[in-house]
Design a protein around this motif. Sequence first.
Motif: not given
Length: 85
Positions: A48-49, A54-57, A67-68, A73-77
Amino acid sequence: MVPQSGKTTTTSFLAEATQLGYINVGDLVRDKNLHDGWDEQFDCRVINEDLVCDELEEMMEEGGNIVDYHGCDFFPERWFDRMIA
């Protein structure tokens, strides 16, 4: 990225050598149940992207992490200074 191509080995060595934090997204998804079930066809969890982001923010806003994961494509740049593909 291709499964079993050495991403985890490389990123964990890099994190150790640079003293940066290390985040394995697959482990995070499994450990925190950040998924929507199991995909029988691909034999993997359906992440669930939104829950992952939310968990990584907070961790990513602090910086200093490697980050491995096999995609980006779904991570904020804004979270990343460099990307290795």
